[in-house]
Design an enzyme around this catalytic site. Sequence first.
Site: not given
Length: 454
Positions: A240, A268, A349, A364
Site C-alpha cells: 500500500h 500487502d 508501514s 501492513s
Amino acid sequence: MLRRHIRARATGAAVVATAALLVAGLSGSASAGPAAATTSAAQTLRTDAAPPALLRAMERDLGLDRRQAERRLANEAEAGATAGRLGAALGDDFAGAWVRGAESGTLTVATTDAGDVPLIEARGARATVVRHSLADLDAAKARLDRAAQRHATTDAPVWYVDVPTNSVVVRAVRPAAARALLAAAGVERALARVERTAERPRPLYDLRGGEAYYINNSGRCSIGFSVTKGTQQGYATAGHCGRAGASTSGHNRVAQGTFQGSVFPGRDMAWVATNSQWTATPYVKGAGGQNVQVTGSTQAPVGASVCRSGSTTGWHCGTVQQHNTSVTYPEGTITGVTRTSVCAEPGDSGGSYISGSQAQGVTSGGSGNCSSGGTTYFQPVNPLLQNYGLTLRTTTDPGDPDDPGEPGGTWAAGTVYQPGDTVTYGGAGYRCLQGHQAQPGWEPPSAPALWQRV
C-alpha cells in the site's frame, strides 16, 4: 559516498546454554540425521545473534529481564522445531501449536486424536485434544476469504484461525455483520466464534512526510528488509506504500529507487529496486540507531515474541497472536497476514518485524497507537520473497567466501520452503518442518530445526 538502507553494525548477545532450553535435545531425532544430535534449533536460528537493542525492547515491552529475554528466544526456536516435527508426525490429526509463559516455557500441541497424547508428551510438549483439525479450520477460514470478495466486511474487519481456542474467530464492530459473513461462507457455528471489537484497522502510511523513505516525494513509509534479485539490490516493503513505477527517495531525500512490483489489497507486499548509491545490508535499524542482524526467515510460532522497527515509533515488541489472518481496510480486504500485539503508528508501514534474528514480515496496518497500545498486522516475508523471486540479504557480502556453493539434489538456496515440502540432498530425502527461505549454511543435514530426514 555510498549509502546503506539501514546503518550500524550488529553486536551479539550471549545465548543461553542448550541444557537450559525448554525442549533441549528435542530439536533433533534419529530420523533427522547425525547433525540433529549436536545442532540445536537455537544454534541453527542464531538466537545468539540477538543484539542488546532487541533484548532491551523485549525487556521493556514484555516485562522481562535480560536472561528471561535470552531464554525466551532460545525456547521459541526449540519449540518451533518441535512443533514442526510433531505436525509432520500427527498428519491430519494436527490441530496447531503455540507457546506460553514469560519465557515461552510451555509448548502446547493440539490433536484431534487422544491416541497422539503419548507421542506429544514424549517430545516434551503439553498435549491437548480438540474437536477440529488445523486443516478443517484453515478450510473454514478460506471460505470466509472467498465470501469476503462478494460481501462488505467493514463492520466485521478481522478474521483468523485461533489455534489455542480451536476456532475461527471473526472480530466485528457489529456482531450481526459477523454472523452474516459466516452464513454467506457456509461456515458452521460450531467452528466459529464472534468477538465484539471497536477495532477498525487501516494502513499505516503517513502523507505528512518524515524520515525513512518517501514515495513520489510525498508519502512516507519504512524499509522492511534488504533483498537482492540477481545482482539488483533493493528492499521489501508494504504494497500500500506505492504502486509499480513509483519513485522513492531516502530518509535524506536523496534519489533511491523505483517500485518494481506491488500488491494491495488482496495481499500487502512490494519491493523497491535501488540505484547504485544504496547498498543492501543484512540489518534493520534498532533502538538508538543500533543494528539488528538478520540471519534468516524462519516463521515464529503463535505466542512467540516479535519486535518491530518503524520510522515513526522505532522499536516495539509484543507477541504473535495469530497467523493466516484476514483484515479489511477501507481500501479492501487482505489475507494471509499475521496479527500481533505490537503497537505502530502512521509512517511505520513497510517496516521490519523480526523474532530474534529471523525476519518475519513487513508492517501492513493496525489500530491504536504506541501511547495507548494497539494491534498490528504484518505481511509475512516468505510469501513476499517467493512472489517476486527475491533473496533475503543475510550477509554483508553476496560473494562471502565462507558461504558454501550450491549443493547437489533438489534443495536450493534462495528457495522458499513450506512445512511438508520435500527435497533431496546428498542422496537422501528431507521434509520441511518450518517455513523459511533456504540459504547457505542451512543445508538439510545441518539444520534439523528446519528439515527432517525421510
